[in-house]
Write an enzyme that holds these catalytic residues in place. Structure first.
Site, PDB file in Angstrom:
ATOM      1  N   ASP A 284       0.867  -1.170   0.000  1.00 30.21           N
ATOM      2  CA  ASP A 284       0.000   0.000   0.000  1.00 30.21           C
ATOM      3  C   ASP A 284       0.912   1.231   0.000  1.00 30.21           C
ATOM      4  O   ASP A 284       2.145   1.122   0.064  1.00 30.21           O
ATOM      5  CB  ASP A 284      -0.976  -0.025   1.181  1.00 30.21           C
TER       6      ASP A 284
HETATM    7  C1  BGC Z   1      -5.128   3.203   0.230  1.00 33.82           C
HETATM    8  C2  BGC Z   1      -5.285   2.248  -0.927  1.00 33.82           C
HETATM    9  C3  BGC Z   1      -5.161   2.988  -2.230  1.00 33.82           C
HETATM   10  C4  BGC Z   1      -3.822   3.717  -2.249  1.00 33.82           C
HETATM   11  C5  BGC Z   1      -3.522   4.433  -3.544  1.00 33.82           C
HETATM   12  C6  BGC Z   1      -3.909   4.085   0.097  1.00 33.82           C
HETATM   13  O1  BGC Z   1      -3.908   5.101   1.042  1.00 33.82           O
HETATM   14  O2  BGC Z   1      -5.067   2.455   1.422  1.00 33.82           O
HETATM   15  O3  BGC Z   1      -6.537   1.607  -0.825  1.00 33.82           O
HETATM   16  O4  BGC Z   1      -5.278   2.096  -3.299  1.00 33.82           O
HETATM   17  O5  BGC Z   1      -3.814   4.661  -1.190  1.00 33.82           O
HETATM   18  O6  BGC Z   1      -4.329   5.519  -3.764  1.00 33.82           O
END
Ligand code: BGC
Length: 737
Positions: A284
């Site tokens: 993530d």
């Molecule tokens: C979130 C993800 C997301 C990523 C990219 C993160 O903060 O947990 O779900 O895909 O950001 O935007």
């Protein structure tokens, strides 16, 4: 046959006729759902590429950058990033891809975006999609999302989010399928299939048990014993892998003390080992760096090494891989074969998605594929089917509005962004017809629709209350649109109070005190403790964040042109103090009774405000006694539970017929109920339909403390009905042989 893009007014006109054609054909399916079979030709092409790549180019494939308007195309041209997130403009995307193709080896870049509930056409937020209890409709919605994203030049979405959660304090429940592993698995498969058919690959997130964050606080650690991990949190991911997901995103949380980003047990052993997942795992956002905050890594090199050795393949957003991975390989602390395996996984996905072989889409052609009447019609139908009618007394709904005066109260009724919901992708406010605009148009000239905001979503001031109450007093019927604004129901929005935000409750009490009939429409992304409303407001329609066509769909349902057929994918608590409250809990030695020493509260009911699976229709349904295909079954066999369901009212409607099971005695205690199947049936007034629900005996499996699965002979009871509180039941035995 993708249609032309139209303005929202033209789209609204077209939609009047188009709803029935909601499943109108999109371009042909791009990819076949299901696991991609091994392809020796692809592996040989990967071998050839790997042989030419420098270590720096290999590390480049393992890095995902984030796009912003000042993005340096040199990063794509120099091969230092293998994928990029957040670009949504087709022309910017085309320029990035062109630059990547000009790199030394011409390796194309994987472009992704958070297309979580739509790209340009926004469908209801995922918890609303789950509330449809219609995997087919959700697959169709995802297919449109995939089609639009793919037309813009994207290959991949950072979704679906399939985290089971039993805690509505956690704001991210809005992005997910709710509390039940079976419903979540059906929704996971439906979304992955739809995305693939539409033209993009899915990334299952957030692996794993992110939804079990302690105290519902986002990013918090989780403690989940092995049997629960396997019974509740892992199944949707397995279903998504089997449906053809090509990437999996590791979660932010620590699981039993080991961050998910560097968790060898879940990444290497279960996902890649046991399940044979051959796509790639992405972190993530900056979560490799966060291993230092977790107290799991000493420094960036330690973080990168621990993550990649545990099975993580690609780093999103951070610089740990860029700055340290080559050094770790050269120092012999990370074997080159592990890096090569990670690169192979990324390249495999690029080959599978056709990046090396298909021409890139023409950015000038993208606009014609976005927001088409057929996509909007699917969005409208998905919204209609996502609305949960929690209660409806005194015939308040559908609105008897003709020729009368209706007061619409609540700022969100006229707020496009609150219809769109979080992760709005490429959606635009000007695409949305709000519920206020839709009602005004629908109710026509002989009905007066007055509007007063009262307050905005946060509702921090009473300034507008007097005007709103005056408007309400002048009306015959009040439609109150209250609940959570979109920014209170998203990532990083954990709440300890789950009532209507700010002073909304006070406004609602004022509206009810006028003595006029009130229909409450609740926007939001999680179950809220609307206990006062449940006691005092005659009609409550839970509408989530309903998407681009959500206002039109609300007008359809409020006026009775469509039936609400959503069901709760999460239990609604009466009070925050009951959380975690979920239907598939274990029995206790002292079930709640009048006895003081039984498992209950001294200051609150033990039951929920509304159970999982609950939702009314404008018509009513009656169930016959469930019949079993056999009272004795053997492992490997399938029980069929048949039940006659009758529409006993005067309107057509859809019922979600739900099958729950209880394993009466087990090596481990089994939950009091577990959802094992459901079917949504449309019934005309007076119509009776026999509904057959299959229950394969393999579905009775549960896990022991060591992770082993077990289907145990013994006595079982099935329950059939319209929620987890269903009372009709029948018994069967599972015998050894
Ligand atoms: C979130 C993800 C997301 C990523 C990219 C993160 O903060 O947990 O779900 O895909 O950001 O935007």
């Amino acid at each position: 046959m993708p249609g032309l893009r139209r303005s929202w007014t033209a789209a609204a006109l077209l939609l009047g006729a188009a709803v029935a054609a909601a499943t109108a054909a999109v371009a042909e399916d791009r990819f076949k759902p299901g696991r991609f079979p091994p392809d020796p030709a692809i592996e040989a092409r990967i071998d050839a590429l790997l042989a030419k790549m420098t270590l720096a180019e290999k590390v480049g494939q393992l890095r995902q950058g984030g796009w912003s308007p000042d993005f340096d195309l040199g990063q794509a041209r120099n091969g230092v990033i293998g994928s990029l997130t957040n670009a949504d403009d087709p022309f910017a995307i085309a320029a990035i891809q062109k630059a990547a193709r000009e790199s030394r080896l011409g390796i194309p870049i994987l472009l992704t975006h958070n297309t979580v509930h739509g790209f340009r056409t926004l469908f209801p937020v995922p918890i609303g999609l789950a509330a449809t209890f219609s995997p087919d409709l959700v697959e169709e919605a995802s297919r449109w999302a995939g089609h639009e994203a793919s037309a813009a030049g994207l290959h991949w979405t950072l979704g679906p989010m399939i985290d089971v959660s039993r805690d509505p304090r956690w704001g991210r429940v809005v992005e997910g399928p709710g509390e039940d592993p079976y419903l979540a698995s059906r929704m996971a498969a439906a979304q992955v299939r739809g995305f693939l058919r539409g033209g993009i690959m899915a990334s299952l997130k957030h692996y794993v048990a992110y939804g079990a964050a302690e105290a519902g606080r986002d990013y918090n650690s989780t403690e989940v014993p092995t049997h629960l991990l396997r019974d509740v949190y892992l199944p949707p991911f397995k279903a998504g892998v089997d449906a053809g997901a090509q990437s999996v995103m590791a979660a932010f949380n620590a699981l039993n003390g080991t961050p998910a980003t560097a968790n060898a047990q879940t990444l290497r052993d279960i996902l890649k080992g046991e399940w044979g997942f051959d796509g790639f795992v992405i972190s993530d956002w900056d979560s490799v760096w966060e291993l230092i905050n977790h107290g799991h890594a000493r420094d960036p090199a330690d973080a990168a090494r621990k993550a990649i050795l545990a099975g993580l393949d690609v780093e999103m957003a951070g610089d740990m891989f860029k700055d340290t991975l080559a050094g770790e390989v050269e120092a012999g602390r990370v074997p080159l074969v592990r890096v090569d395996d990670a690169v192979r996984r990324v390249l495999r996905v690029k080959f599978r998605m056709g990046l090396f072989d298909r021409p890139d889409p023409d950015p000038a052609a993208a606009a014609a594929e976005l927001l088409t009447p057929a996509a909007l019609a699917t969005a409208r139908r998905a919204a209609q089917e996502s609305f949960v009618l929690l209660k409806n007394t005194d015939g308040v709904l559908p609105l008897a509005a003709k020729g009368r005066r209706v007061a619409v109260i609540g700022g969100m009724a006229a707020s496009p962004s609150d219809h769109m919901g979080s992760w709005g992708a490429n959606g635009r406010q000007e695409d949305v017809v709000t519920v206020l605009a839709a009602l005004r148009k629908r109710l026509g000239a002989d009905t007066t629709v007055d509007f007063a905001a009262g307050c905005d979503g946060k509702c921090e001031t009473r300034e507008g209350f007097a005007a709103a109450l005056e408007t309400a007093r002048q009306a015959d019927i009040i439609v109150a649109v209250l609940g959570e604004p979109w920014y209170m129901t998203a990532e990083g929005t954990s709440r300890t109070r789950l009532g209507l935000p700010g002073l909304q409750q006070e406004l609602l009490e004022g509206l009810v005190a006028t003595g006029k009939p009130v229909a409450l429409v609740v926007f939001g992304g999680r179950p809220m403790t609307i206990t006062w409303a449940a006691e005092h407001v005659p009609a409550i329609l839970y509408a989530w964040s309903p998407g681009t066509a959500g206002g039109l769909a609300l007008a359809d349902v409020l006026t009775g042109d469509a039936d609400p057929s959503g069901r709760l994918p999460m239990t609604m608590p009466r009070h925050v103090g009951q959380i975690p409250i979920y239907y598939n809990h274990l029995p206790t030695g002292r079930p709640p009774t009048a006895d003081h020493y039984s498992s209950k509260y001294i200051d609150e009911e033990v039951t929920p405000l509304y159970p999982f699976g609950h939702g009314l229709s404008y018509t009513s349904f009656a169930y016959g006694q469930p019949k079993l295909s056999s009272a004795t079954l053997r492992p490997g066999e399938t029980l069929t539970v048949s039940v006659d369901v009758t529409n006993t009212g005067t309107r057509p409607g859809r019922e979600v017929v739900q099958l729950y099971v209880r394993d009466l005695v087990g090596t481990k205690s089994r939950p009091v109920r577990e959802l094992k199947n459901f079917v949504k049936v449309a019934l005309q007034p007076g119509e009776t339909r026999r509904v057959d629900l299959a229950l394969p005996m393999a579905e009775l499996a549960f896990h022991l403390d060591d992770g082993k699965a077990l289907v145990e002979p013994g006595s079982f009871r099935v329950f059939v009905g319209s929620s987890a509180a269903a009372t009709l039941s029948a018994a069967f035995e599972l015998v050894d042989r």
